[in-house]
Design an enzyme around this catalytic site. Structure first.
Site, PDB file in Angstrom:
ATOM      1  N   CYS A 260       0.884  -1.134  -0.147  1.00 23.14           N
ATOM      2  CA  CYS A 260       0.016   0.033  -0.102  1.00 23.14           C
ATOM      3  C   CYS A 260       1.060   1.281   0.039  1.00 23.14           C
ATOM      4  CB  CYS A 260      -1.024  -0.041   1.035  1.00 23.14           C
ATOM      5  SG  CYS A 260      -0.150   0.017   2.797  1.00 23.14           S
ATOM      6  N   HIS A 308      -2.605   1.307   6.911  1.00 20.86           N
ATOM      7  CA  HIS A 308      -2.949   1.239   5.703  1.00 20.86           C
ATOM      8  C   HIS A 308      -3.101   2.678   4.717  1.00 20.86           C
ATOM      9  CE1 HIS A 308      -4.250  -0.962   1.797  1.00 20.86           C
ATOM     10  NE2 HIS A 308      -5.363  -0.046   1.632  1.00 20.86           N
ATOM     11  N   HIS A 320      -5.808   2.306  -4.281  1.00 14.20           N
ATOM     12  CA  HIS A 320      -4.843   1.604  -3.433  1.00 14.20           C
ATOM     13  C   HIS A 320      -4.420   0.224  -3.780  1.00 14.20           C
ATOM     14  CE1 HIS A 320      -7.698  -0.844  -0.513  1.00 14.20           C
ATOM     15  NE2 HIS A 320      -8.322  -0.463  -1.911  1.00 14.20           N
TER      16      HIS A 320
END
Length: 344
Positions: A260, A308, A320
Site C-alpha cells: 500500500c 494502510h 490503493h
C-alpha cells in the site's frame, strides 16, 4: 535522492561492537525465525475462511509496514555508521600526526641540550597517561603547551567519535534483528492464510477466486471528476492510476508491484517529491483532513494503527494496493475504517 560517496582514508580504524543487549536480540530473532506458523483453525464455511484469511492478510500488512520502516531505518543507520567510522579514521590519523610533531619537538630539544622531563614522559611506553598529567607541568615551553593542548583535544574528539560509532553500530545490529523478526512475522501470517485456503475444497477455492476476480473487475473504472488537492498531488495520483491492475506484493514499491505505502511513495516520486516509505510515517507527513475535506490526490489513512494508505480518488473512492492476491484498484472508502486524510 542524492547519494554521497564516503572518502576512503589511507588507513581505517575498524569499530566493531556486539553488546549483551544486541546479542540477546539476535537470540530472540533466531527463535522467532525458527518458530513454525500456528496451525489455523479449520473454517466452517467459505465466509468463515474469507474472514480468517482477510484477518491474517491485515496482520501480514501490519508486519510488512513495520518491516518497511525497519528497512528504511537500516539504510539510514548504515550511512551514518559509515560516516562515523570515516571520521574516527581521520581523527586517528590527525592524532598520529600531532604525536609525530611533538616527537619532532623532543628530538629538537635533545639536539640542543636535553629533553624536557614532560617530553620524557610522553616518549614513555604509555603516552596516553601523559595526556592526563602534562597540563599540570609548569615547565613546558609555550610551543610545547600548544602542541600538547591540541593533542589532548584530538584525543578527546577521537574518544567521543568512537563512542558515537559504537552506539550507532549497536543500534544497527538491533535494527537488523527487528528487520528479521518482522519479515518472519509477515511470512508466517501469509503461510497461515495459504494453509486456510489449502484446507478448502476445490469448489470453495474457486468461489473465493471468482469473488476476488469480480472485486477487481468491478473497480476498474475511475470515478468521474473531482478537484485535485494540488498540482503535485494530481501528478502523483495520475501516476498511481497507470498502475491499476498491477499486483499487490509484499514490501514492494514498484515499478510493477506494490504494497500500500509502496504505491503512494512510488507515485509521489514520479511527481518529483520524496515522502516517507511507510503508511504510519505518511500519516504524519502533512495536515490531517476530515472526509469532507478530501480532494483528489490526498492520501487516505485507514485503521487505528495507520497501517494502510491509499489515494483519494473522488466520489467516495480510494485508489490503493489492497492486500495479497489483489491488484491496485479503486474501492469504496467505506470498505475500511477511515481515520483521516493527509495533504502533501
Amino acid at each position: 535522492m542524492a547519494s554521497h560517496r564516503r572518502p576512503k582514508p589511507a588507513s581505517r580504524t575498524r569499530v566493531t561492537v556486539l553488546t549483551a543487549a544486541a546479542a540477546a536480540a539476535v537470540a530472540l530473532s533466531a527463535q522467532a525465525a525458527n518458530a513454525a506458523p500456528a496451525k489455523p483453525s479449520k473454517p466452517t464455511s467459505v465466509k468463515d475462511a474469507k474472514a480468517q484469511v482477510d484477518a491474517l492478510y491485515t496482520q501480514a500488512e501490519q508486519a510488512t509496514e513495520k518491516y518497511d520502516a525497519a528497512n528504511e531505518k537500516l539504510k539510514s543507520l548504515q550511512t551514518e555508521a559509515g560516516t562515523l567510522q570515516d571520521q574516527v579514521a581521520k581523527q586517528q590519523q590527525h592524532l598520529n600526526t600531532l604525536r609525530d610533531s611533538i616527537g619532532t619537538i623532543a628530538a629538537s630539544q635533545y639536539r640542543t641540550g636535553g629533553i624536557d622531563p614532560s617530553l620524557q614522559l610522553f616518549l614513555s611506553s604509555n603516552p596516553d597517561s601523559y595526556l592526563d598529567q602534562a597540563t599540570a607541568l609548569d615547565q613546558i615551553s609555550s610551543l610545547q603547551t600548544s602542541a600538547l593542548q591540541q593533542l589532548q583535544d584530538a584525543k578527546r574528539t577521537l574518544d567521543q567519535e568512537r563512542a558515537e560509532a559504537t552506539a550507532k553500530l549497536t543500534e544497527l545490529q538491533a535494527t537488523k534483528t527487528e528487520l528479521g523478526n518482522r519479515k518472519t512475522e509477515a511470512k508466517n501470517k501469509l503461510a497461515q492464510a495459504q494453509a486456510i485456503l489449502n484446507s478448502l475444497t476445490a469448489a470453495q477455492r474457486a468461489q473465493i477466486a471468482d469473488d476476488a476476480a469480480r472485486a477487481n473487475r468491478s473497480t476498474e473504472r475511475p470515478p468521474m471528476g473531482g478537484t485535485p488537492a494540488s498540482g503535485h498531488a494530481a501528478a502523483a495520483y495520475a501516476a498511481a492510476q497507470t498502475k491499476v491492475g498491477d499486483p499487490y506484493a509484499w514490501s514492494e514499491d514498484g515499478p510493477n508491484s506494490f504494497d500500500c505505502s509502496g504505491l503512494t511513495s512510488w507515485a509521489y516520486r514520479q511527481a518529483g517529491i520524496t515522502i516517507p516509505r511507510t503508511a504510519a510515517q505518511q500519516a504524519n507527513y502533512g495536515p490531517h483532513l476530515s472526509m469532507s475535506q478530501l480532494k483528489v490526490g490526498d492520501l487516505v489513512i485507514f485503521y487505528s494503527d495507520h497501517h494502510h494508505v491509499g489515494f483519494y480518488a473522488g466520489d467516495g473512492k480510494v485508489l490503493h494496493a489492497p492486500k495479497p492476491g489483489a491488484f491496485v484498484r479503486y474501492e469504496s472508502i467505506g470498505n475500511m475504517p477511515f481515520q483521516f486524510g493527509v495533504r502533501i
